[in-house]
Design an enzyme around this catalytic site. Sequence first.
Site, PDB file in Angstrom:
ATOM      1  N   TYR A  84      -8.489 -46.927 103.234  1.00 38.95           N
ATOM      2  CA  TYR A  84      -9.174 -48.090 102.679  1.00 38.95           C
ATOM      3  C   TYR A  84     -10.615 -48.008 103.184  1.00 38.95           C
ATOM      4  CZ  TYR A  84      -4.677 -50.305 101.474  1.00 38.95           C
ATOM      5  OH  TYR A  84      -3.446 -50.596 100.932  1.00 38.95           O
ATOM      6  N   TYR A 123       1.153 -55.907 106.630  1.00 37.00           N
ATOM      7  CA  TYR A 123       1.190 -54.761 105.717  1.00 37.00           C
ATOM      8  C   TYR A 123       2.610 -54.237 105.537  1.00 37.00           C
ATOM      9  CZ  TYR A 123      -0.770 -50.858 103.103  1.00 37.00           C
ATOM     10  OH  TYR A 123      -1.097 -49.980 102.095  1.00 37.00           O
TER      11      TYR A 123
HETATM   12  C1  PHB Z   1      -1.426 -47.500  95.048  1.00 44.46           C
HETATM   13  O1  PHB Z   1      -1.420 -47.697  93.823  1.00 44.46           O
HETATM   14  O2  PHB Z   1      -1.052 -46.417  95.543  1.00 44.46           O
HETATM   15  C2  PHB Z   1      -1.908 -48.583  95.928  1.00 44.46           C
HETATM   16  C3  PHB Z   1      -2.448 -49.729  95.371  1.00 44.46           C
HETATM   17  C4  PHB Z   1      -2.904 -50.730  96.210  1.00 44.46           C
HETATM   18  C5  PHB Z   1      -2.819 -50.581  97.590  1.00 44.46           C
HETATM   19  C6  PHB Z   1      -2.267 -49.441  98.132  1.00 44.46           C
HETATM   20  C7  PHB Z   1      -1.809 -48.435  97.300  1.00 44.46           C
HETATM   21  O3  PHB Z   1      -3.289 -51.547  98.418  1.00 44.46           O
END
Ligand code: PHB
Length: 390
Positions: free
Chosen positions: A201, A384
């Site tokens: 991120y 998370y």
């Molecule tokens: C994903 O589509 O892999 C994805 C989308 C949003 C997130 C994490 C992963 O926060």
Amino acid sequence: MRTQVGIVGAGPAGLVLGELLARAGIEAVIVERHDRPYIEERIRAGVIEHWAAALLDELGLGARLRREGLAHHGIELRFAGRGHRIDFPSLTGGKEVVVYGQHEVVKDVVAARLAADRPLLFEVSDTRVEGIETDRPVIRFVHEGEEVELSCDFITGCDGFHGICRPAIPAGVLTAYDRVYPFGWLGILAEAPPSSEELIYAWSERGFALASMRSPTITRLYVQCPPDDDVAAWSDDRIWDELHRRLAAPGFSLTEGPVLQKSITAMRSFVVEPMRHGRLFLAGDAAHIVPPTGAKGMNLALADVLVLSRALEAFYQDGGTAGLDTYSDTCLRRIWKAQRFSWWMTSMLHLFEDDSAFDRRRQLAELDYVTSSTAAATALAENYVGLPFD
Ligand code: PHB
Ligand code: RFL
């Protein structure tokens, strides 16, 4: 036609509810407006919380998820050109998440349902719900050219944000809480091995970026973009260029590959209260939307239907309605915590149009705090991987 629980929508909420009810010996019919390939190929979420993966195991739906899904023990927050890892197991008593596409979950559940000969009708049109204030509500729809009346004990609206169930509740019953963000995400699926073992991120001067994946050969990447942007404005070269700039860090190299799919998603936070009216229960995106930054949408949909299935099971065992009566409040406690977390992650990582130099420094201070304080990192990690059920 007659059933105990009529389910509108074969997304993760409707499909998993169908399996939970089947396990409890409760009959259900699922009606879905699209065809099977459409729902099995629609690329959406990718992160499955710890408890949700365990629930799929428990339902006998976890074999391929455990084989092909990628267990992730942390994420990286990248800002000011450096990466900082948040380690999940050490902060959450051993928990992790599984990176496995939502459409793969959908495929697994559809296959199990059809193999067991449980009703799932595709390509229904003109779906309406009636009599939700009576104890014999009805779903009407057209299937294979015929008008069908499905009489139910309960109807569950698992038909997503644009479905017909929420609007079927009379005006004045629901209160909506809404926040629209001044940006969207441009997402691509690319045929390239992930550049990192874990999700990244990234905060950058140019806006947010996320590096995710679907398999050892397919990456899923996102960049923040204007909310009403046109995908046509984003050539592959422009996307890769933005990703390189936003994800830049010493020693990091982003692997490129053919772009297989490209789309833009608007971002909003949305909740309606209550999630029930009479014998109609809303679950998943039909009742709430979160911005994808916290990876909570599909997980919340599964949490709702777990609560609902327990309530329906109790009702069919002894006629007790306590679980049904508290369904909305029980779900909303979890939903609002997920709303808070998703809003917080979004606010910390994105470039807002009216951001001042003060706001940008505050975001960096927040990222610095989260990645240097065990207390703050624990708060991120426990949200998370998924908050416990109480
Ligand atoms: C994903 O589509 O892999 C994805 C989308 C949003 C997130 C994490 C992963 O926060
Ligand atoms: P869905 O999946 O929208 O399914 C609803 C189904 O109902 C059908 N339907 C109807 N059927 C019959 N009659 C009608 N009138 C109907 N109207 C609609 C639809 O065709 C559809 O099949 O809702 P559900 O089941 O509540 O599931 C919610 C999730 O899909 C959603 O929250 C997630 O995809 C959100 N999301 C993420 N969630 C996560 O948990 N982790 C993630 O990493 C994550 N990343 C994301 C995301 C969503 C994204 N987009 C595209 C919105 C990333 C993105 C980019």
